[in-house]
Design a protein around this motif. Structure first.
Motif, PDB file in Angstrom:
ATOM      1  N   SER A  12       0.829  -1.196   0.000  1.00  0.00           N
ATOM      2  CA  SER A  12       0.000   0.000   0.000  1.00  0.00           C
ATOM      3  C   SER A  12       0.863   1.246   0.000  1.00  0.00           C
ATOM      4  CB  SER A  12      -0.927  -0.001   1.228  1.00  0.00           C
ATOM      5  OG  SER A  12      -1.798  -1.094   1.188  1.00  0.00           O
ATOM      6  N   ALA A  13       1.898   1.245   0.840  1.00  0.00           N
ATOM      7  CA  ALA A  13       2.784   2.406   0.919  1.00  0.00           C
ATOM      8  C   ALA A  13       3.508   2.627  -0.397  1.00  0.00           C
ATOM      9  CB  ALA A  13       3.788   2.216   2.052  1.00  0.00           C
ATOM     10  N   GLU A  14       3.927   1.535  -1.041  1.00  0.00           N
ATOM     11  CA  GLU A  14       4.620   1.648  -2.321  1.00  0.00           C
ATOM     12  C   GLU A  14       3.720   2.259  -3.379  1.00  0.00           C
ATOM     13  OE1 GLU A  14       6.944  -1.174  -5.591  1.00  0.00           O
ATOM     14  OE2 GLU A  14       6.205  -2.017  -3.705  1.00  0.00           O
ATOM     15  N   ARG A  15       2.443   1.843  -3.417  1.00  0.00           N
ATOM     16  CA  ARG A  15       1.519   2.408  -4.402  1.00  0.00           C
ATOM     17  C   ARG A  15       1.286   3.882  -4.128  1.00  0.00           C
ATOM     18  NH1 ARG A  15      -1.008  -2.404  -3.402  1.00  0.00           N
ATOM     19  NH2 ARG A  15      -2.697  -1.451  -2.203  1.00  0.00           N
ATOM     20  N   GLU A  16       1.210   4.251  -2.827  1.00  0.00           N
ATOM     21  CA  GLU A  16       1.004   5.652  -2.484  1.00  0.00           C
ATOM     22  C   GLU A  16       2.203   6.483  -2.897  1.00  0.00           C
ATOM     23  OE1 GLU A  16      -0.296   8.422   1.325  1.00  0.00           O
ATOM     24  OE2 GLU A  16      -0.062   6.256   1.553  1.00  0.00           O
ATOM     25  N   ASP A  24       0.058  12.825  -9.114  1.00  0.00           N
ATOM     26  CA  ASP A  24      -1.387  12.667  -9.210  1.00  0.00           C
ATOM     27  C   ASP A  24      -1.952  12.371  -7.831  1.00  0.00           C
ATOM     28  OD1 ASP A  24      -3.992  12.029  -9.663  1.00  0.00           O
ATOM     29  OD2 ASP A  24      -3.603  10.441 -11.133  1.00  0.00           O
ATOM     30  N   PRO A  25      -2.630  13.343  -7.188  1.00  0.00           N
ATOM     31  CA  PRO A  25      -3.097  13.138  -5.820  1.00  0.00           C
ATOM     32  C   PRO A  25      -4.222  12.139  -5.693  1.00  0.00           C
ATOM     33  CG  PRO A  25      -3.960  15.202  -6.680  1.00  0.00           C
ATOM     34  CD  PRO A  25      -2.965  14.679  -7.701  1.00  0.00           C
ATOM     35  N   THR A  26      -4.829  11.712  -6.803  1.00  0.00           N
ATOM     36  CA  THR A  26      -5.937  10.756  -6.709  1.00  0.00           C
ATOM     37  C   THR A  26      -5.571   9.375  -7.232  1.00  0.00           C
ATOM     38  OG1 THR A  26      -6.799  11.347  -8.895  1.00  0.00           O
ATOM     39  CG2 THR A  26      -7.604  12.632  -7.026  1.00  0.00           C
ATOM     40  N   ALA A  27      -4.325   9.201  -7.690  1.00  0.00           N
ATOM     41  CA  ALA A  27      -3.959   7.950  -8.343  1.00  0.00           C
ATOM     42  C   ALA A  27      -4.121   6.746  -7.436  1.00  0.00           C
ATOM     43  CB  ALA A  27      -2.517   8.027  -8.853  1.00  0.00           C
ATOM     44  N   SER A  28      -3.855   6.911  -6.130  1.00  0.00           N
ATOM     45  CA  SER A  28      -3.975   5.771  -5.228  1.00  0.00           C
ATOM     46  C   SER A  28      -5.376   5.643  -4.659  1.00  0.00           C
ATOM     47  CB  SER A  28      -2.977   5.919  -4.068  1.00  0.00           C
ATOM     48  OG  SER A  28      -3.322   7.027  -3.269  1.00  0.00           O
ATOM     49  N   ALA A  29      -6.282   6.533  -5.043  1.00  0.00           N
ATOM     50  CA  ALA A  29      -7.612   6.519  -4.440  1.00  0.00           C
ATOM     51  C   ALA A  29      -8.744   6.273  -5.423  1.00  0.00           C
ATOM     52  CB  ALA A  29      -7.853   7.846  -3.715  1.00  0.00           C
ATOM     53  N   HIS A  30      -8.438   6.079  -6.686  1.00  0.00           N
ATOM     54  CA  HIS A  30      -9.500   5.844  -7.664  1.00  0.00           C
ATOM     55  C   HIS A  30      -9.037   4.826  -8.693  1.00  0.00           C
ATOM     56  CE1 HIS A  30     -11.998   9.060  -6.083  1.00  0.00           C
ATOM     57  NE2 HIS A  30     -10.891   9.747  -5.960  1.00  0.00           N
ATOM     58  N   ALA A  31      -9.918   3.955  -9.079  1.00  0.00           N
ATOM     59  CA  ALA A  31      -9.567   2.898 -10.021  1.00  0.00           C
ATOM     60  C   ALA A  31     -10.785   2.489 -10.810  1.00  0.00           C
ATOM     61  CB  ALA A  31      -8.997   1.702  -9.259  1.00  0.00           C
ATOM     62  N   LEU A 203     -13.171   9.543   3.208  1.00  0.00           N
ATOM     63  CA  LEU A 203     -12.852   8.302   2.513  1.00  0.00           C
ATOM     64  C   LEU A 203     -11.614   8.468   1.637  1.00  0.00           C
ATOM     65  CD1 LEU A 203     -13.649   5.393   1.964  1.00  0.00           C
ATOM     66  CD2 LEU A 203     -15.106   6.224   0.107  1.00  0.00           C
ATOM     67  N   SER A 204     -11.508   9.600   0.957  1.00  0.00           N
ATOM     68  CA  SER A 204     -10.349   9.840   0.111  1.00  0.00           C
ATOM     69  C   SER A 204      -9.063   9.865   0.933  1.00  0.00           C
ATOM     70  CB  SER A 204     -10.526  11.163  -0.647  1.00  0.00           C
ATOM     71  OG  SER A 204      -9.413  11.406  -1.485  1.00  0.00           O
ATOM     72  N   ALA A 205      -9.112  10.549   2.082  1.00  0.00           N
ATOM     73  CA  ALA A 205      -7.937  10.608   2.950  1.00  0.00           C
ATOM     74  C   ALA A 205      -7.618   9.230   3.526  1.00  0.00           C
ATOM     75  CB  ALA A 205      -8.183  11.613   4.076  1.00  0.00           C
ATOM     76  N   PHE A 206      -8.641   8.495   3.888  1.00  0.00           N
ATOM     77  CA  PHE A 206      -8.482   7.150   4.441  1.00  0.00           C
ATOM     78  C   PHE A 206      -7.821   6.231   3.420  1.00  0.00           C
ATOM     79  CE2 PHE A 206     -10.275   2.840   4.816  1.00  0.00           C
ATOM     80  CZ  PHE A 206      -9.972   2.516   6.135  1.00  0.00           C
ATOM     81  N   ALA A 207      -8.329   6.236   2.192  1.00  0.00           N
ATOM     82  CA  ALA A 207      -7.794   5.377   1.135  1.00  0.00           C
ATOM     83  C   ALA A 207      -6.359   5.762   0.808  1.00  0.00           C
ATOM     84  CB  ALA A 207      -8.670   5.473  -0.108  1.00  0.00           C
ATOM     85  N   ARG A 208      -6.092   7.067   0.803  1.00  0.00           N
ATOM     86  CA  ARG A 208      -4.739   7.520   0.482  1.00  0.00           C
ATOM     87  C   ARG A 208      -3.759   7.138   1.587  1.00  0.00           C
ATOM     88  NH1 ARG A 208      -2.338  10.115  -3.226  1.00  0.00           N
ATOM     89  NH2 ARG A 208      -0.483  11.367  -2.868  1.00  0.00           N
ATOM     90  N   ARG A 209      -4.188   7.251   2.827  1.00  0.00           N
ATOM     91  CA  ARG A 209      -3.315   6.905   3.954  1.00  0.00           C
ATOM     92  C   ARG A 209      -2.912   5.438   3.896  1.00  0.00           C
ATOM     93  NH1 ARG A 209      -4.669   4.899   8.949  1.00  0.00           N
ATOM     94  NH2 ARG A 209      -6.878   5.408   8.680  1.00  0.00           N
ATOM     95  N   LEU A 210      -3.844   4.576   3.527  1.00  0.00           N
ATOM     96  CA  LEU A 210      -3.552   3.150   3.448  1.00  0.00           C
ATOM     97  C   LEU A 210      -3.040   2.725   2.074  1.00  0.00           C
ATOM     98  CD1 LEU A 210      -6.592   1.657   5.422  1.00  0.00           C
ATOM     99  CD2 LEU A 210      -4.259   2.048   6.239  1.00  0.00           C
ATOM    100  N   GLY A 211      -3.120   3.624   1.101  1.00  0.00           N
ATOM    101  CA  GLY A 211      -2.678   3.276  -0.247  1.00  0.00           C
ATOM    102  C   GLY A 211      -3.568   2.259  -0.928  1.00  0.00           C
ATOM    103  N   ILE A 212      -4.858   2.283  -0.595  1.00  0.00           N
ATOM    104  CA  ILE A 212      -5.797   1.319  -1.167  1.00  0.00           C
ATOM    105  C   ILE A 212      -6.630   2.004  -2.245  1.00  0.00           C
ATOM    106  CG2 ILE A 212      -7.740  -0.219  -0.693  1.00  0.00           C
ATOM    107  CD1 ILE A 212      -6.733  -0.516   2.122  1.00  0.00           C
TER     108      ILE A 212
END
Length: 236
Positions: A12-16, A24-31, A203-212
């Motif tokens: 997760s950290a690597e993806r973040e 891209d501030p949303t790359a780790s939070a949207h798919a 949710l965006s901050a949560f997903a970004r923190r975990l890199g999910i």
């Protein structure tokens, strides 16, 4: 393919970090759905979102086939801790699962009697035990005698009449597993704020923190016949 909690966090950290380097501030939070299928196939978690009567819904998910003890610990630590397992009709039939109080107008009407694996576990409540039970539900060879009732894993019915009457976020989760060629059994639990109502900013901050990565499936109910493989639709 049961990733450890350390491995999950490191990935997760690597993806973040990759997203940060790309600017891209949303790359780790949207798919998209293809990314979700890839996550399921590789044993990584993903967050599925939708909008129901109660507002924004968010479920953290792991494919049942790759759901190990450390993945279970990760899921419980970062969610409500109430872990469900999506089960299509073919799994309900082969595993002898029974609905508790059937109802088409609410998600709880899809809940089945909780189960534990009949062997290979201790009390049934630990992360390792629940992971074993969910992995068994995802096994095409599992039968009713492989489970005891009541237990500590709550299966939730997907597909069939339930999805025909009211498509829910759980149907979308099942559809994404099926589209990846998997069983449709997914370990899932709700993402919660813990302080106030869940919103997109949290949710965006949560997903970004975990890199999910996150995928919104609000419109999938209209298009699900094009999303689920024919074999999965027949099984449901």
């Amino acid at each position: 393919m049961n990733a450890s909690a350390t491995t999950i966090t490191a990935q997760s950290a690597e993806r973040e970090n990759d997203a940060d380097r790309a600017g891209d501030p949303t790359a780790s939070a949207h798919a998209d759905s293809a990314t979700i299928s890839e996550a399921f196939l590789s044993g990584r978690p993903v967050i599925v979102t939708g909008h129901g009567n109660a507002g924004l819904e968010a479920q953290m998910c792991f494919a049942g086939e790759s759901f190990g003890a450390d993945a279970a610990a990760f899921l419980v630590r970062h969610t409500s801790g109430f872990v469900l397992a999506t089960v299509p009709k073919n799994v309900m039939t082969s595993a002898g699962l029974m609905l508790m109080t059937p109802g088409f107008d609410r998600d709880s009407g899809r809940f089945c009697v909780a189960v534990d694996a009949s062997s290979g576990i201790t009390t049934g409540i630990s992360g390792a035990d629940r992971a074993h039970t969910i992995g068994l539900l995802a096994d095409p060879g599992a039968r009713a005698e492989h489970f005891v009732r009541p237990g500590h894993v709550v299966p939730i019915a997907v597909g069939g009449a339930f999805s025909a009457v009211r498509w829910s976020i759980y149907d979308s989760i099942w559809a994404m597993s099926s589209s990846a060629g998997l069983s449709g059994v997914v370990a899932t639990a709700s993402v919660v704020n813990g302080v106030e109502e869940l919103d997109a900013e949290f949710l965006s901050a949560f997903a970004r923190r975990l890199g999910i990565q996150v995928v919104d499936v609000s419109g999938l109910g209209r298009d699900h016949h094009n999303f689920v493989p024919a074999s999965a639709a027949q099984d449901s």
